[in-house]
Design a protein around this motif. Structure first.
Motif, PDB file in Angstrom:
ATOM      1  N   GLY A  27      19.777 -54.840  -9.825  1.00 11.25           N
ATOM      2  CA  GLY A  27      20.244 -53.459  -9.817  1.00 11.25           C
ATOM      3  C   GLY A  27      19.149 -52.503  -9.440  1.00 11.25           C
ATOM      4  N   SER A  28      19.349 -51.225  -9.823  1.00 15.01           N
ATOM      5  CA  SER A  28      18.400 -50.183  -9.466  1.00 15.01           C
ATOM      6  C   SER A  28      17.103 -50.364 -10.233  1.00 15.01           C
ATOM      7  N   THR A  29      16.025 -49.806  -9.680  1.00 18.53           N
ATOM      8  CA  THR A  29      14.700 -49.937 -10.270  1.00 18.53           C
ATOM      9  C   THR A  29      14.114 -48.552 -10.476  1.00 18.53           C
ATOM     10  N   THR A  30      12.947 -48.508 -11.090  1.00 16.16           N
ATOM     11  CA  THR A  30      12.295 -47.220 -11.322  1.00 16.16           C
ATOM     12  C   THR A  30      11.862 -46.557 -10.018  1.00 16.16           C
ATOM     13  N   SER A  31      11.739 -47.334  -8.957  1.00 19.32           N
ATOM     14  CA  SER A  31      11.398 -46.757  -7.650  1.00 19.32           C
ATOM     15  C   SER A  31      12.613 -46.168  -6.949  1.00 19.32           C
ATOM     16  N   GLY A  32      13.793 -46.398  -7.527  1.00 21.41           N
ATOM     17  CA  GLY A  32      15.006 -45.867  -6.931  1.00 21.41           C
ATOM     18  C   GLY A  32      15.673 -46.801  -5.950  1.00 21.41           C
ATOM     19  N   LYS A  33      15.082 -47.968  -5.688  1.00 24.97           N
ATOM     20  CA  LYS A  33      15.650 -48.918  -4.740  1.00 24.97           C
ATOM     21  C   LYS A  33      16.483 -49.968  -5.475  1.00 24.97           C
ATOM     22  N   GLU A  37      19.285 -60.301  -4.605  1.00 20.47           N
ATOM     23  CA  GLU A  37      18.704 -61.432  -3.879  1.00 20.47           C
ATOM     24  C   GLU A  37      18.656 -61.199  -2.374  1.00 20.47           C
ATOM     25  N   ARG A  38      19.559 -60.383  -1.851  1.00 19.87           N
ATOM     26  CA  ARG A  38      19.583 -60.157  -0.405  1.00 19.87           C
ATOM     27  C   ARG A  38      18.629 -59.040   0.014  1.00 19.87           C
ATOM     28  N   THR A  39      18.587 -57.950  -0.739  1.00 19.22           N
ATOM     29  CA  THR A  39      17.633 -56.886  -0.398  1.00 19.22           C
ATOM     30  C   THR A  39      16.207 -57.366  -0.621  1.00 19.22           C
ATOM     31  N   ALA A  40      15.991 -58.241  -1.615  1.00 19.32           N
ATOM     32  CA  ALA A  40      14.642 -58.761  -1.858  1.00 19.32           C
ATOM     33  C   ALA A  40      14.147 -59.569  -0.665  1.00 19.32           C
ATOM     34  N   MET A  41      15.041 -60.310  -0.019  1.00 16.57           N
ATOM     35  CA  MET A  41      14.643 -61.115   1.126  1.00 16.57           C
ATOM     36  C   MET A  41      14.282 -60.264   2.341  1.00 16.57           C
ATOM     37  N   GLN A  42      14.597 -58.960   2.315  1.00 20.21           N
ATOM     38  CA  GLN A  42      14.188 -58.064   3.394  1.00 20.21           C
ATOM     39  C   GLN A  42      12.722 -57.666   3.269  1.00 20.21           C
ATOM     40  N   THR A  43      12.123 -57.991   2.125  1.00 16.69           N
ATOM     41  CA  THR A  43      10.691 -57.788   1.951  1.00 16.69           C
ATOM     42  C   THR A  43       9.957 -59.002   2.520  1.00 16.69           C
ATOM     43  N   THR A  44       9.015 -58.756   3.401  1.00 17.03           N
ATOM     44  CA  THR A  44       8.360 -59.863   4.102  1.00 17.03           C
ATOM     45  C   THR A  44       7.656 -60.812   3.139  1.00 17.03           C
ATOM     46  N   ALA A  45       7.052 -60.281   2.065  1.00 21.99           N
ATOM     47  CA  ALA A  45       6.336 -61.149   1.123  1.00 21.99           C
ATOM     48  C   ALA A  45       7.304 -62.063   0.384  1.00 21.99           C
ATOM     49  N   ILE A 196       9.320 -55.599  -6.742  1.00 24.35           N
ATOM     50  CA  ILE A 196       9.956 -55.754  -5.432  1.00 24.35           C
ATOM     51  C   ILE A 196      10.527 -54.426  -4.963  1.00 24.35           C
ATOM     52  N   GLY A 197      11.088 -53.640  -5.894  1.00 24.88           N
ATOM     53  CA  GLY A 197      11.606 -52.319  -5.535  1.00 24.88           C
ATOM     54  C   GLY A 197      10.519 -51.403  -5.009  1.00 24.88           C
ATOM     55  N   MET A 198       9.328 -51.486  -5.590  1.00 25.84           N
ATOM     56  CA  MET A 198       8.219 -50.670  -5.109  1.00 25.84           C
ATOM     57  C   MET A 198       7.812 -51.084  -3.706  1.00 25.84           C
ATOM     58  N   SER A 199       7.841 -52.391  -3.440  1.00 30.46           N
ATOM     59  CA  SER A 199       7.527 -52.859  -2.099  1.00 30.46           C
ATOM     60  C   SER A 199       8.547 -52.355  -1.091  1.00 30.46           C
ATOM     61  N   LEU A 200       9.822 -52.377  -1.468  1.00 28.61           N
ATOM     62  CA  LEU A 200      10.861 -51.852  -0.579  1.00 28.61           C
ATOM     63  C   LEU A 200      10.679 -50.357  -0.350  1.00 28.61           C
ATOM     64  N   ALA A 201      10.299 -49.633  -1.414  1.00 27.57           N
ATOM     65  CA  ALA A 201      10.130 -48.185  -1.292  1.00 27.57           C
ATOM     66  C   ALA A 201       8.958 -47.831  -0.381  1.00 27.57           C
ATOM     67  N   THR A 202       7.839 -48.542  -0.519  1.00 30.05           N
ATOM     68  CA  THR A 202       6.694 -48.248   0.340  1.00 30.05           C
ATOM     69  C   THR A 202       6.977 -48.616   1.790  1.00 30.05           C
ATOM     70  N   GLU A 203       7.744 -49.683   1.986  1.00 30.13           N
ATOM     71  CA  GLU A 203       8.103 -50.056   3.353  1.00 30.13           C
ATOM     72  C   GLU A 203       9.016 -49.011   3.984  1.00 30.13           C
ATOM     73  N   THR A 273      -1.396 -49.649  -1.455  1.00 31.37           N
ATOM     74  CA  THR A 273      -0.224 -49.980  -2.266  1.00 31.37           C
ATOM     75  C   THR A 273       0.568 -51.124  -1.646  1.00 31.37           C
ATOM     76  N   ARG A 274       0.762 -51.061  -0.332  1.00 33.06           N
ATOM     77  CA  ARG A 274       1.510 -52.129   0.333  1.00 33.06           C
ATOM     78  C   ARG A 274       0.777 -53.468   0.201  1.00 33.06           C
ATOM     79  N   LYS A 275      -0.529 -53.434   0.323  1.00 35.87           N
ATOM     80  CA  LYS A 275      -1.294 -54.671   0.216  1.00 35.87           C
ATOM     81  C   LYS A 275      -1.243 -55.229  -1.199  1.00 35.87           C
ATOM     82  N   PHE A 276      -1.326 -54.341  -2.193  1.00 36.10           N
ATOM     83  CA  PHE A 276      -1.258 -54.805  -3.577  1.00 36.10           C
ATOM     84  C   PHE A 276       0.104 -55.417  -3.879  1.00 36.10           C
ATOM     85  N   GLN A 277       1.173 -54.860  -3.308  1.00 37.99           N
ATOM     86  CA  GLN A 277       2.502 -55.399  -3.569  1.00 37.99           C
ATOM     87  C   GLN A 277       2.661 -56.797  -2.983  1.00 37.99           C
ATOM     88  N   ILE A 278       1.971 -57.078  -1.888  1.00 34.21           N
ATOM     89  CA  ILE A 278       1.998 -58.440  -1.352  1.00 34.21           C
ATOM     90  C   ILE A 278       1.400 -59.410  -2.369  1.00 34.21           C
TER      91      ILE A 278
END
Length: 417
Positions: A27-33, A37-45, A196-203, A273-278
């Motif tokens: 569901g939703s996260t503190t980052s707002g994203k 399982e499907r949106t998570a796979m859109q994160t390259t890491a 993972i939501g933070m990674s999506l938000a920064t991307e 931030t993006r590097k740390f999320q990886i």
């Protein structure tokens, strides 16, 4: 049995939760994203970690063995399970694709399910993957586990509108991940959805930043009163918004000024931030950062060691989980004392060529390796016993400490006679 039946009845239905109040859900996260399982796979890491582990499990040799009376083991390719696990579990999939699919389910949902099709003698004749998000695990009145699977219209050939089907425990191969009750695993994606939501938000922030011409947002200041604010805003956006309009020269009329109000990426530590999320996502799946493309702390001197640690601390627990689940669900009770299923990790644990040859030489000279043992480890054809392929040899100059000098003493006695 009545005592155990009462115990099973008293146990709650297997659930993906702690206690009764707090559940770990997508569901939703503190980052707002929104993370699933499907949106998570859109994160390259996440995609890289899932792909690495799924392909690693799928590519390992998988065999059925029998215990030998002399304490060893032998491969039994004639067993019906052997071809299912090693070659093709069903008429539509190869073993690689089947295991890759189940492992990706296990990493994303925390559970992997497959329908077990048996013949009249109880032997397994086919395995078909089942989607974890369509599976519900319950208990029957007698305490036995029941698996209820929802088949939609595409899957159901009998009911065009779809429907539910109930499977017994022996009709399901269930590989659970880490869980609260030992029966149902919980999803790593759901547990780490904020990371993972933070990674999506920064991307998304980076994408919108470049979509706006690689400039932060701002305001247009006018010394007077603007009659049509929307027209001025639309005119400005049309002329200067978007990556295609980057670096154009802006012309401001009537004393207007542009004042940036956004935070530039370097000030927001966007890249850091993006590097740390990886690293954060790699930590969730326990994958070494160099395997997802982060080579900052890796070098030629330590990558081999990190790769061996990946096999030992990351892959091996998954392998044991797979082996024990396969053995529990697929091998008949009468065969369990004599048969077992095992992955072969030897190929991944190999060192460099010089180290392997040095180890083989030590084993050969000290009698625990024959020529054929070494050739099999190197995936080479065996040589015949006549040519000495199965001989175990030791150096002739090795002897017991108590016998040191015994030969020389005997020789001197012979001379004195």
């Amino acid at each position: 049995m009545s005592i155990f039946t009462g115990l099973f009845r008293s146990r709650d239905k297997p659930q993906n939760r702690v206690g009764s109040a707090f559940s770990f859900l997508f569901g939703s996260t503190t980052s707002g994203k929104t993370v699933n399982e499907r949106t998570a796979m859109q994160t390259t890491a996440v995609y890289a970690c899932v792909r690495i582990l799924a392909e690693a499990i799928a590519g390992l040799p998988l065999h059925v063995y029998r215990y030998r009376t002399d304490g060893g083991k032998e491969r039994i390719p004639q067993h019906p399970l052997y071809s299912l696990l090693h070659d093709e579990p069903n008429s539509e999939m190869t073993s690689f694709v089947f295991r890759e699919t189940l492992m990706s389910h296990l990493l994303l949902w925390g559970n992997a399910y497959a329908q077990v099709v048996r013949n009249g003698r109880g032997q397994v004749v086919a395995l078909y993957p089942l989607l974890p998000n369509k599976m519900e695990v319950n208990r029957a009145v007698d305490g036995e586990l029941l698996y209820t699977y929802y088949r939609d219209a595409d899957e159901s050939g009998i009911k065009p509108e779809g429907g539910y089907i109930t499977l017994r425990r022996d009709e399901v191969l269930h590989i659970p991940g880490l869980g609260f009750d030992g029966l149902i695993g919980y999803s790593p994606i759901a547990m780490a959805k904020n990371a993972i939501g933070m990674s999506l938000a920064t991307e998304e922030y980076g994408a919108s930043f470049f979509a706006n011409g690689a400039n932060p947002g701002g305001v247009l200041e006018h010394p007077g009163v603007i009659k049509d604010i929307q027209r001025v805003k639309d005119s400005w956006n049309t002329a200067y918004q978007g990556s295609g309009n980057a670096h154009k020269v802006a012309v401001l009329e009537e004393g207007m000024k542009f004042q940036a109000i956004g935070i530039p990426p370097e000030q927001a530590q966007f890249l850091e931030t993006r590097k740390f999320q990886i690293d954060e996502i790699a930590r969730i799946f326990r994958v070494p950062p160099h395997m997802v493309g982060d080579l900052e702390k890796s070098s030629f001197s330590n990558i081999e060691q990190q790769s061996l640690e990946f096999v030992k601390y990351t892959l091996d627990p998954w392998v044991v989980r797979w082996e024990q689940s396969l053995q529990q669900s697929l091998i008949l009770p009468s065969e369990k004392p004599s048969l077992f299923i095992k992955f072969n990790l030897d190929g991944l644990l190999r060192g460099d060529y010089a180290s392997r040859m040095s180890g083989y030489a030590t084993g050969r000279q000290n009698g625990w390796f024959s020529a054929n043992d070494i050739r099999e480890l190197e995936d080479m054809n065996r040589i015949s016993a006549v040519e000495g392929g199965d001989l175990y040899l030791i150096n002739g100059n090795m002897t017991k400490l108590a016998d040191a000098g015994a030969f020389a003493a005997n020789q001197s006695k012979e001379v004195s006679r």
